[in-house]
Write an enzyme that holds these catalytic residues in place. Structure first.
Site, PDB file in Angstrom:
ATOM      1  N   GLY A   1       0.834  -1.204   0.000  1.00 39.03           N
ATOM      2  CA  GLY A   1       0.000   0.000   0.000  1.00 39.03           C
ATOM      3  C   GLY A   1       0.866   1.250   0.000  1.00 39.03           C
TER       4      GLY A   1
ATOM      5  CG  HIS B   1     -13.390   9.153  13.199  1.00 37.30           C
ATOM      6  ND1 HIS B   1     -12.680   8.412  14.122  1.00 37.30           N
ATOM      7  CD2 HIS B   1     -14.678   8.762  13.308  1.00 37.30           C
ATOM      8  CE1 HIS B   1     -13.505   7.592  14.753  1.00 37.30           C
ATOM      9  NE2 HIS B   1     -14.724   7.786  14.282  1.00 37.30           N
TER      10      HIS B   1
ATOM     11  CD  GLU C   1      -9.350   9.493  13.306  1.00 35.85           C
ATOM     12  OE1 GLU C   1      -9.780  10.608  13.684  1.00 35.85           O
ATOM     13  OE2 GLU C   1      -9.881   8.417  13.649  1.00 35.85           O
TER      14      GLU C   1
ATOM     15  CB  ILE D   1      -6.972 -20.412  -3.004  1.00 39.68           C
ATOM     16  CG1 ILE D   1      -5.994 -21.587  -3.020  1.00 39.68           C
ATOM     17  CG2 ILE D   1      -8.253 -20.783  -3.760  1.00 39.68           C
ATOM     18  CD1 ILE D   1      -6.497 -22.821  -2.327  1.00 39.68           C
TER      19      ILE D   1
ATOM     20  CB  THR E   1      17.472 -13.821  -5.399  1.00 39.60           C
ATOM     21  OG1 THR E   1      18.110 -15.033  -5.826  1.00 39.60           O
ATOM     22  CG2 THR E   1      18.507 -12.741  -5.202  1.00 39.60           C
TER      23      THR E   1
ATOM     24  CG  MET F   1     -17.215  14.361  22.409  1.00 38.50           C
ATOM     25  SD  MET F   1     -18.398  14.928  21.169  1.00 38.50           S
ATOM     26  CE  MET F   1     -19.888  14.142  21.738  1.00 38.50           C
TER      27      MET F   1
ATOM     28  CB  CYS G   1     -15.260   8.880  17.567  1.00 38.52           C
ATOM     29  SG  CYS G   1     -16.834   8.267  16.947  1.00 38.52           S
ATOM     30  CG  LEU G   2     -15.288   5.327  23.016  1.00 38.90           C
ATOM     31  CD1 LEU G   2     -16.754   5.136  23.377  1.00 38.90           C
ATOM     32  CD2 LEU G   2     -14.565   3.985  23.054  1.00 38.90           C
TER      33      LEU G   2
ATOM     34  CB  THR H   1      12.250 -12.501  -5.229  1.00 42.46           C
ATOM     35  OG1 THR H   1      12.266 -11.798  -3.996  1.00 42.46           O
ATOM     36  CG2 THR H   1      11.782 -11.580  -6.338  1.00 42.46           C
TER      37      THR H   1
HETATM   38  N1  GLN Z   1     -19.048   3.240  19.855  1.00 44.80           N
HETATM   39  C1  GLN Z   1     -19.341   4.623  19.675  1.00 44.80           C
HETATM   40  C2  GLN Z   1     -20.530   4.843  18.763  1.00 44.80           C
HETATM   41  O1  GLN Z   1     -20.915   3.960  18.040  1.00 44.80           O
HETATM   42  C3  GLN Z   1     -18.131   5.380  19.158  1.00 44.80           C
HETATM   43  C4  GLN Z   1     -17.776   5.020  17.759  1.00 44.80           C
HETATM   44  C5  GLN Z   1     -16.374   5.413  17.387  1.00 44.80           C
HETATM   45  O2  GLN Z   1     -15.568   5.770  18.240  1.00 44.80           O
HETATM   46  N2  GLN Z   1     -16.054   5.346  16.107  1.00 44.80           N
HETATM   47  O3  GLN Z   1     -21.095   5.911  18.731  1.00 44.80           O
END
Ligand code: GLN
Length: 530
Positions: A17, A507, A509, A148, A188, A384, A381-382, A191
């Site tokens: 990636g 999020h 990030e 596979i 090698t 918060m 998210c969580l 590879t």
């Molecule tokens: N579990 C929490 C929710 O569903 C937070 C989700 C998360 O952090 N992405 O709201």
């Protein structure tokens, strides 16, 4: 359109990636428009229901698609904004073919892997031509040659290259050249064998990207070239990077990868000017000072589970001339041994997203520790939801306050299911997902940080701040500094009497890049330095 396919051999986790993303960077810097696609051989429709400990983080796109974390590399390394078309799984391919079959599209025929599955794969590769916003599509195939489940993808690629011609489509094979200590030699053979596996099914790589700990000496390169049937100048050394994954494109450029690829695809462009990129990388790897940030989570064993968060912290460090050392803390250890033991001395505390109640009490203790000790806190998210629960319990005296996700019978459901979620029963792709707008409160910390009143950020959650508790929490010093435009959903909270306590329901990030770090991460690091 030109096509570059990227496969991997010998072992997984070779950084396919990253190689694809790095080539994308180089081609963009040559003035080409690039998009990237990942083909995943597993049968899940998307990785949204997989455990991060198995599969790494789920990367969320603007359109709400839950995708493989490699798409995070693609977006961080290039300018492209990806959509759900950019991540194709076997599950999706079969889902489409089977629903075509039920509709009667193949009436009278036997539906088979070849040609029906392979045709659908080719159609999805081709679909980027119609979008028309890229000159080059780089398609990475998940898994390792010899699997596979990867065979239909490889067969589709063989046909595809044949049909569009070798001047329009090429295959890059990322492989491992291991160093055997006892023999003091690079080997090698693995590879050679993985290339032989490709040739068995009619695929000949044009370029080999060789992951190695030691430099490839001329005789090793010659061996690889001769026995893998690849010209000498197409044997590319990809040494382990010492400091930062963002050095990877620079290394590949030095090896002439982009030059070679352009020659093979008959693309005439200037060479890539990587001077700005170089400067950004330099500021990330040679900072004037360092700080330690604690990330308190539960998927701590796997480096990839919070990939985008770690990358965002690194970008933010670069912007502040500050190295960020991560202290990854298992929330359950805080539960067992207390916050002091694990968090004393850290410059900042970040609580990332998560699901399920394991470790939540440890995260709540971490948020309390940050609040009471004036340590910068960044909740995502969580993170918060955790900060809200902590504040409700310990500042507002709402005993037993909780999220209904963790305690359905809590006396104070300060976090509760989103209205739109109440009837939802299926788990796949059913959260509040993707980019949604939010409006910021004038003069709040969030407003100053973003320097905008309207923002858009990516989401992935089912639960939300319960509006019935807004008044009580605000009266005790919580600031609701961001909401959905109709004010129905709380998006950002912060604390008045604290140097830097900001927590967001989304999020951030997923929007940070090395050359443009996310403002929340940038300011979190700045506050932690101070
Ligand atoms: N579990 C929490 C929710 O569903 C937070 C989700 C998360 O952090 N992405 O709201």
């Amino acid at each position: 359109m030109k096509y570059i396919f990227v496969t991997g051999g010998v072992v997984s986790s070779l950084g396919k990636g990253l190689a694809a993303a790095s080539l994308g960077t180089l081609l963009e810097h040559r003035g080409l428009r690039v998009t990237l696609q990942k083909l995943d051989p597993y049968l899940n429709v998307d990785p949204g229901t997989m455990n991060p400990l198995q599969h790494g983080e789920v990367y969320v796109l603007a359109d709400g698609a839950e995708t493989d974390l490699d798409l995070g590399h693609y977006e961080r390394f290039t300018k492209c904004t990806l959509t759900r078309e950019n991540n194709l799984t076997s599950g999706q391919v079969y889902e489409t073919v089977l629903s075509n079959e039920r509709r009667g599209d193949y009436l009278g025929k036997t539906v088979q892997v070849i040609p029906h599955i392979t045709d659908e794969i080719k159609r999805r590769i081709r679909s980027f031509e119609q979008v028309g916003n890229a000159d080059i599509l780089i398609t990475e195939i998940g898994g390792t040659t010899g699997d596979i489940e990867g065979l239909p993808f490889l067969e589709a690629i063989r046909q595809f290259i044949l049909q569009v011609g070798h001047e329009n489509a090429i295959l890059l094979h990322v492989t491992l050249v291991p160093y055997i200590k006892a023999a003091g030699e690079l080997k090698t053979k693995p590879t050679q064998q993985s290339v032989a596996k490709l040739r068995e099914i009619g695929l000949q790589p044009e370029v080999l990207i060789c992951r190695t700990e030691k430099p490839l000496e001329p005789e090793v390169r010659e061996k690889l070239s001769l026995y893998c049937n690849v010209p000498l100048d197409a044997v590319i050394e990809a040494r382990d990077v010492d400091n930062s994954i963002y050095e990877f494109p620079l290394m590949l450029q030095e090896e002439g990868l982009d030059e070679k690829v352009c020659k093979l695809l008959r693309l005439e462009t200037a060479s890539a000017d990587m001077s700005v990129w170089k400067k950004t990388v330099r500021s990330m790897i040679h900072p004037s000072r360092r700080i330690t940030i604690a990330v308190v989570g539960k998927y701590v064993e796997l480096q990839d589970a919070y990939k985008s968060i770690y990358e965002s912290l690194c970008h933010a460090g670069g912007a502040n001339d500050c190295g960020v050392d991560l202290q990854i803390v298992d929330a359950e250890e805080i539960e067992a041994e207390g916050a002091e033991k694990h968090l004393t001395g850290v410059a900042g505390i970040l609580v990332p997203g998560g699901f399920g109640d394991r470790g939540t009490e440890g995260k709540i203790a971490a948020a309390r520790f940050a609040r009471e000790h004036g340590i910068p806190y960044f909740g995502i998210c969580l993170g918060m939801q955790i900060a809200t629960i902590e504040f409700a319990r310990n500042v507002c005296g709402l005993e037993g306050a909780n999220s209904t996700e963790f305690d359905p019978k809590t006396a104070h459901p300060v976090i509760a299911l989103l209205d739109e979620q109440k009837e939802v029963t299926s788990k796949g792709g059913s959260m509040r997902l993707g980019s949604w707008p939010a409006v910021l409160k004038p003069n709040s910390k969030a407003h100053k940080i973003y320097a905008h009143t309207e923002i858009a950020e990516r989401h992935r959650h089912r639960y939300e701040f319960n509006n019935a508790y807004r008044d009580i929490l605000e009266k005790r010093g919580m600031v609701i500094s961001g909401t959905s435009p109709d004010e129905a959903l709380v998006e950002i909270i912060e604390l008045k009497d604290h140097p830097w306590f900001v927590a967001v329901q989304f999020h951030p990030e997923f929007l940070s890049k090395p050359e443009s770090p996310h403002p929340l991460f940038r300011e979190f690091i700045r506050a932690s330095m101070g």
